[in-house]
Write a protein that holds these residues in place. Structure first.
Motif, PDB file in Angstrom:
ATOM      1  N   ARG A   1       0.817  -1.204   0.000  1.00 60.43           N
ATOM      2  CA  ARG A   1       0.000   0.000   0.000  1.00 60.43           C
ATOM      3  C   ARG A   1       0.847   1.247   0.000  1.00 60.43           C
ATOM      4  O   ARG A   1       1.850   1.311   0.707  1.00 60.43           O
TER       5      ARG A   1
ATOM      6  N   ASP B   1      -2.846   5.971   3.918  1.00 59.77           N
ATOM      7  CA  ASP B   1      -3.050   5.520   5.297  1.00 59.77           C
ATOM      8  C   ASP B   1      -1.984   6.200   6.163  1.00 59.77           C
ATOM      9  O   ASP B   1      -1.291   7.104   5.699  1.00 59.77           O
TER      10      ASP B   1
ATOM     11  N   MET C   1      -1.030   1.788  12.542  1.00 59.51           N
ATOM     12  CA  MET C   1      -1.151   0.610  11.668  1.00 59.51           C
ATOM     13  C   MET C   1      -1.115  -0.668  12.508  1.00 59.51           C
ATOM     14  O   MET C   1      -1.015  -1.772  11.968  1.00 59.51           O
TER      15      MET C   1
ATOM     16  N   TYR D   1      -5.825  -1.212   8.925  1.00 60.61           N
ATOM     17  CA  TYR D   1      -5.938  -0.078   8.012  1.00 60.61           C
ATOM     18  C   TYR D   1      -7.039   0.870   8.487  1.00 60.61           C
ATOM     19  O   TYR D   1      -7.780   0.573   9.417  1.00 60.61           O
TER      20      TYR D   1
END
Lengths: 338, 338
Positions: free
Chosen positions: B30, B34, B84, B153
């Motif tokens: 990713r 985030d 996270m 997430y």
């Protein structure tokens, strides 16, 4: 209170490193002191390098297009990964900027960042955006990796190693002199047309949009060559050679006539009454790689047009000298805090 | 030309993300969007977060001690890793500074950085030092990791999830108001003694030296709880809740009387004629964690003094509201570019 200028940048980094405790995580192989930090990722070593560019110090937006600046910021970080004999994987870019920048300016900057990401095959994965009361600030962090058998540090050079450099040196500095001169002309009379001739295009390009030498990392792997030591030439050949020699505990003899200098750089140096060798030694921003190989290994590189042998290492760390054809030797010194 | 203010910070990040091509490395799981980028490191996911702090925007050196600033800079980055559900491994710190800073000031800054590294068990492995023509700039990049089964997430919250927050909110903002008031008093009459009472010590500490909640990450693992979604509260509860809901496609009902607010914050809010709930919603800099868990999982946390349930999620992304005891509902809105 101690003035920062008495310490200099290297003194400051040494001071920070000496006060930093040993790592506690077994994954941390090396911290401060090389072009990138090194981590144990199993088969490979992970690499992390970070660089900060500040308006008015590293770039002047009166003549640096934002697209080129974005490209150059990525080059800074990727070049550090290449200096460890590694290849980049992911990148974050943080920017601080004032609201004087329109959205289109940020688009331009990121166009350059993305072009560089494509050229170096690195994924842009994040960053931070923040306000800044003064100028533009760009901070780049690059993650990379290198097979464990290929990692190349600064401090592992051997006596009799051949000292090699990629590409040519001094051109970025002379490109900067050309741009600064044009700026003065323009500021004196804004109606003047810029006087940059096509013949100087190479110097301008070397200053505005330098390339990190990931191609050399691929080439060394193809040739099955692992340098004994490597560093990237960001602050000029003199400064980087001194780092490599000091950290390896070695001396060096560099032949001034062997230092690769482009024809355009010779012409511009003459015009600016600068010695082209001085531009190569102290100019900086070339983003070439300086590395050492065992003499027997050098044979594989002897006919490579992209790599030049400029000297050899000795066992005497007190002797880091520039040698002329006539046999004269002068000590190589680095410039201070800039 | 488009004014940056019309876009806002979130609009700018969206614009950058939308123009960024898909990653080419299979290790990149990713990228932008985030609290940290996510990489496939085999057994674990690797995490990389980066933050930039600029003098005059994020801190005012007239009342922020450099040691606290160093600590806070590390907290910024580590908090992103915690969000996270990860723990930090390594850290780089780049600084831009003018020569008005004596060497002793840099020592103080790094004392704080090292204290934070010890508190969070993270290795300081590198960075960059550069000149700056204006103020102090600090850029922090943190590498961390999380077992693949534990990664959390922002965009994976479920309807009926319980919305939880750690610690208390709004105190850092009210601490800032106190410090700003004292600065005004001091500037009007430099002979005045600072009027900060011991009773306000908590608020000042929350502003000057906030802690990232790595303790909560450990606690969730000990209790075998993986949140359905998580984000850190750096810009205020409202803004972070909107991120979590928007990215998960969910709505939320938050009960105003459930929002955890410290007694000192209530008193200071009264003095400054600010609603304490507004300070919690829009104040920012608390560095607590906002997370969601399935209702049946919440039972394990119901008696935990460090975690408070403040509401629940719904399937209606249009409904993100603050509910009063009396049954009134008002939409929660975030502040713009700051």
């Amino acid at each position: 209170m101690t003035d920062l200028n008495t310490l200099g940048e290297i003194g400051l980094i040494d001071r920070i490193r000496n006060a930093t405790p040993a790592p506690t995580h077994s994954e941390t192989v090396r911290g401060i002191g090389d072009d990138a930090a090194v981590f144990d990722w199993g088969e490979d070593y992970g690499l992390l390098a970070t660089d900060m560019l500040v308006e008015g110090i590293h770039f002047d937006l009166t003549y640096v297009p934002l697209k080129h600046l974005g490209y150059k910021a990525v080059t800074f970080g990727v070049s550090d990964i290449a200096a460890m004999n590694g290849l980049p994987l992911q990148l974050t870019v943080s920017i601080g900027l004032s609201s004087r920048f329109p959205v289109e300016a940020i688009d331009e900057l990121y166009d350059g960042i993305r072009a560089a990401c494509e050229a170096y095959n690195v994924d842009l994965v994040g960053g931070d955006t923040t306000s800044s009361r003064s100028g533009l600030i760009i901070s780049v962090s690059v993650l990379g990796k290198v097979p464990k058998s290929q990692i190349t540090y600064r401090n592992t050079a051997q006596p009799d190693d051949v000292v090699c450099v990629t590409g040519d040196l001094g051109a970025a500095y002379l490109g900067l002199q050309l741009l600064e001169r044009e700026k003065q002309v323009f500021m004196a009379d804004p109606n003047m047309q810029p006087g940059l001739s096509e013949e100087r295009a190479y110097l301008i390009q070397r200053q505005l949009r330098p390339d990190a030498r990931t191609d050399i990392v691929h080439e060394l792997r193809d040739l099955d060559i692992r340098p004994t030591a490597m560093i990237d030439v960001s602050d000029g050949l003199a400064s980087e050679l001194l780092h490599l020699c000091r950290q390896s505990g070695k001396g060096a003899v560099i032949f001034d006539e062997n230092i690769p200098i482009d024809d355009q750089a010779y012409l511009a140096a003459d015009e600016f009454k600068i010695s082209p060798v001085t531009a190569a030694l102290n100019g900086g921003e070339d983003y070439e790689l300086l590395f050492t190989v065992r003499p027997q290994v050098f044979e594989k590189l002897a006919n490579n047009a992209r790599i030049t042998a400029i000297g050899y290492l000795t066992n005497n760390p007190e002797q880091i000298v520039l040698a002329t054809k006539a046999g004269q030797q002068t000590p190589i010194r680095a410039q201070g805090w800039t």
